[in-house]
Write a protein that holds these residues in place. Structure first.
Motif, PDB file in Angstrom:
ATOM      1  N   CYS A   2       0.850  -1.098   0.054  1.00 30.33           N
ATOM      2  CA  CYS A   2      -0.434   0.016   0.126  1.00 30.33           C
ATOM      3  C   CYS A   2       0.772   1.099  -0.134  1.00 30.33           C
ATOM      4  N   VAL A   3       2.100   1.336   0.733  1.00 30.14           N
ATOM      5  CA  VAL A   3       3.350   2.471   0.831  1.00 30.14           C
ATOM      6  C   VAL A   3       3.447   2.782  -1.088  1.00 30.14           C
ATOM      7  N   ALA A   4       4.033   1.586  -1.005  1.00 29.78           N
ATOM      8  CA  ALA A   4       4.735   1.767  -2.441  1.00 29.78           C
ATOM      9  C   ALA A   4       3.744   2.428  -3.622  1.00 29.78           C
ATOM     10  N   ARG A   5       2.425   1.073  -3.586  1.00 27.61           N
ATOM     11  CA  ARG A   5       1.748   1.719  -4.784  1.00 27.61           C
ATOM     12  C   ARG A   5       1.437   3.503  -4.311  1.00 27.61           C
ATOM     13  N   ALA A   6       1.336   4.333  -3.577  1.00 27.10           N
ATOM     14  CA  ALA A   6       1.037   5.363  -2.832  1.00 27.10           C
ATOM     15  C   ALA A   6       1.889   6.403  -3.612  1.00 27.10           C
ATOM     16  N   ILE A   7       2.859   5.449  -2.864  1.00 28.60           N
ATOM     17  CA  ILE A   7       4.615   6.671  -3.594  1.00 28.60           C
ATOM     18  C   ILE A   7       4.621   6.773  -5.060  1.00 28.60           C
ATOM     19  N   LEU A  64      -8.512   5.511  -3.400  1.00 25.43           N
ATOM     20  CA  LEU A  64      -8.766   4.250  -3.654  1.00 25.43           C
ATOM     21  C   LEU A  64      -8.253   3.714  -5.038  1.00 25.43           C
ATOM     22  N   ASN A  65      -8.425   4.513  -5.808  1.00 26.93           N
ATOM     23  CA  ASN A  65      -7.655   4.401  -7.396  1.00 26.93           C
ATOM     24  C   ASN A  65      -6.572   3.445  -7.333  1.00 26.93           C
ATOM     25  N   ASP A  85     -13.602   2.459 -11.093  1.00 26.60           N
ATOM     26  CA  ASP A  85     -12.484   3.086 -11.147  1.00 26.60           C
ATOM     27  C   ASP A  85     -13.596   4.388  -9.920  1.00 26.60           C
ATOM     28  N   PHE A  86     -13.079   4.292  -8.748  1.00 24.97           N
ATOM     29  CA  PHE A  86     -13.826   4.786  -7.352  1.00 24.97           C
ATOM     30  C   PHE A  86     -14.089   6.191  -7.454  1.00 24.97           C
TER      31      PHE A  86
END
Lengths: 100, 523
Positions: free
Chosen positions: B110-115, B230-231, B249-250
């Protein structure tokens, strides 16, 4: 069901937590209060109800290809270890005395 | 750029500002870090500031802007993570002495994806120890204070994540929710907090509390911001076999409105003992607004909801007991180094490394899983789980979402709830959806008529229909003219007369961000 201080000491041993005498006394009170609050779970009519151990109903086991993936190298894996020697974790004696 | 103007920017506004050349991502990072430097001395939401990582991420975004590349979803957005999320090279303490020295050797998905989505990682956020709590008071590293009233808790366990957004120190934060740990602090701090359906977000790299209950989700000022987050973070991850692929697609249907939508309300929840009158009236006003927006309210029953609490306090500690057995003082974590034997090292390290609430839950789980007791508590709790899941499934045959209170009361004062079992009641309305796996969101719906503190309602959706929740939330949000920043952190707070706690009013006078002089100045 009422837990005695002896019960609490046995639970602590199983959980590998070294409680002091005073902590055993207060933990006995706390655990008995919490367990009392859980009583409703013992009073439900549950005959014939299947348990749900996981919230997503149709999950199935996932197997990946049997190929080698990179993981932590030994040096990195040991960096958070309180004690290590060479490429191994170091622990106190488990068979009594001698070199660690 | 001014501090309060950055604090109030949404994800979409940040993106537009970058594209228009109004500011660079580097300037956003500078300004965000300067805000934290100034405000967090009072709020104490952050346990670690990662300014180097924020500037590195900003440079990547600025390079994309210069190259004319398509900007990712969270480009330039100041973000921060609950401190149970591993991020390579950062401390990941879980608010515990046990992990005070632990430095993550890998990064949570989740951290990797946000970055990867362009977020600027500002740091790690305070929490109840191992997420055991509803107030952030069990953190080994001090309380986080509620930006609305510094004498009150921010809620928990993701208290730092909620407070950071409410104080304008981050635009998006991530938290985790095992029994209400995103929704209750969001409600207490007057921000939006979303617990997705179990399986929407990978749990890989997030230190486990209750593996069948835990789910990661975002906090933000608006429903649209949370939808974008969330996307960025949802979807299948090979590292977490419970994570699910999806095509949602939120952000897609936020403006569709809720005309004709059937929304469930649970009268029994408003009649439950211990629910304060201002919570009841704020919830009823939200119901009126939903009707005004064209929704059809349908009374539903969740007959086994009362059992959720006791089922949760069986299942949660049992899973926590199992998960926290990994803290063995050998591979990582606190080690009581003068132990003579291995068993003594285990026992003393765990006794000194864990705080009182963690020890209480480990002990409880240890007892509940013991032979003879398992059959009396654990197995029935999992049978009750079936009943609760069936309740929701039945309800969602009649309605498309359900709206309930989040918490029986607004934010309480530090030390006000000392009895652990009384504290557990904070989660009376949030726990059942962790048991059933559904998604839920806390949306601010005004200030309590007695307390003057933020109050949220909880919007619940069917499993993997989290877009329903966002659609209802976006519609309901439009009924409220609420500033999501706490008074004193927002110029608007003063304009709107939220003057009860203008602790930071003086700060508003010195609004200019000293961006040019702050690089390296943050902690």
């Amino acid at each position: 069901m009422h837990l005695s201080e002896k019960d609490v000491r046995a639970i602590a041993t199983y959980a590998r937590i070294g409680l002091t005498k005073a902590e055993v006394v207060s933990m006995t009170v706390d655990l008995n209060n919490i367990i009392e609050s859980l009583k409703p779970i013992t009073e439900y009519e549950l005959d014939g109800v299947e348990p749900t151990f996981h919230p997503i109903a149709d999950l199935s086991n996932v197997m990946r290809e049997d190929v080698i993936l990179s993981g932590l190298d030994p040096k990195t894996a040991l960096e958070n270890a309180p004690s290590h020697r060479d490429s191994a974790f170091k622990i106190p004696p488990i068979l009594g005395g001698g070199d660690n | 750029m001014t501090r309060s103007s950055l604090s109030s920017l949404t994800v979409a506004q940040i993106r537009q500002g970058l594209l228009n050349g109004e500011f660079s991502a580097h300037e956003l990072a500078q300004c965000a870090l300067a805000i934290i430097d100034q405000r967090d001395t009072q709020v104490h939401a952050f346990l670690e500031i990662t300014d180097t990582l924020a500037y590195q991420a900003a440079d990547r975004v600025d390079a994309m802007v210069v190259a004319g590349d398509q900007l990712p979803i969270l480009a330039g957005v100041p973000i921060a993570f609950k401190d149970n999320m591993n991020q390579l090279g950062t401390h990941t303490t879980c608010g515990s002495r046990m992990l005070e020295q632990y430095v993550a050797p890998f990064t949570a998905t989740c951290v990797a994806r946000a970055i990867e989505a362009g977020g600027l990682p500002l740091g790690k956020l305070n929490m109840d120890e191992f997420a055991f709590g509803s107030s952030t008071e069990t953190s080994a590293f001090g309380f986080t204070r509620n930006p609305w009233d510094l004498q009150r808790v921010p809620g928990g366990s993701s208290g730092g994540s909620a407070a950071a957004v409410a104080a304008g120190m981050a635009t998006i934060t991530l938290g985790s929710d095992t029994g209400g740990s995103i929704r209750q602090p969001a409600s207490f701090c007057g921000v939006v907090g979303f617990k997705p359906t179990y399986g929407m977000v990978s749990r890989y790299g997030v230190v486990a509390f209750g593996s069948s209950l835990d789910q990661v989700g975002p906090f933000g000022k608006t429903v649209a911001d949370v939808a974008e987050a969330l996307n960025a973070i949802t979807g299948r991850d090979p590292q977490d076999c419970t994570s699910q692929e999806h095509q949602t697609d939120f952000s897609a249907n936020l403006d569709q409105g809720i005309k004709g939508m059937r929304i469930g309300i649970v009268p029994a929840f408003l009649e439950a003992s211990g629910v304060e009158s201002e919570i009841i009236s704020a919830t009823k006003k939200a119901y009126e607004n939903l009707e005004r927006l064209g929704a059809k309210l349908v009374e539903i029953e969740l007959p086994n909801a009362n059992a959720a609490m006791s089922a949760y306090y069986v299942i949660g500690p049992c899973e926590a007991f199992s998960n926290l057995s990994r803290f063995d003082s050998i591979r990582y974590g606190y080690c009581h180094s003068d132990a003579a034997t291995l068993v003594e090292q285990y026992e003393q390290s765990r006794a000194h490394g864990f705080g009182p609430e963690a020890i209480r839950r480990i002990m409880l789980g240890s007892y509940l899983l013991s032979s003879g007791v398992y059959e009396r508590y654990y197995y029935p709790a999992q049978q009750v789980r079936t009943l609760i899941t069936e309740d929701y499934a039945r309800a969602f045959e009649r309605v498309e979402s359900i709206v309930t209170p989040v918490s029986p009361r607004a934010a309480f004062k530090f030390g006000e709830i000392a009895d652990p079992t009384a504290m557990y009641l904070s989660d009376m309305f949030t726990i059942s959806i962790n048991i059933a796996g559904n998604g839920g969101m806390s949306l601010p719906v005004g200030l309590g008529e007695t307390s003057g503190l933020p109050i949220g309602v909880q919007i619940i959706g069917p499993q993997f229909k989290d877009e329903n929740i966002l659609r209802v939330g976006a519609a309901l949000e439009s009924c409220y003219d609420i500033d999501r920043l706490a008074p004193g952190f927002s110029a608007a707070g003063q304009r709107r007369g939220y003057s009860d706690s203008p602790r930071f009013a003086a700060e508003l006078a010195s609004d200019l961000c000293p961006a040019a002089s702050t690089e390296g100045g943050a902690r």
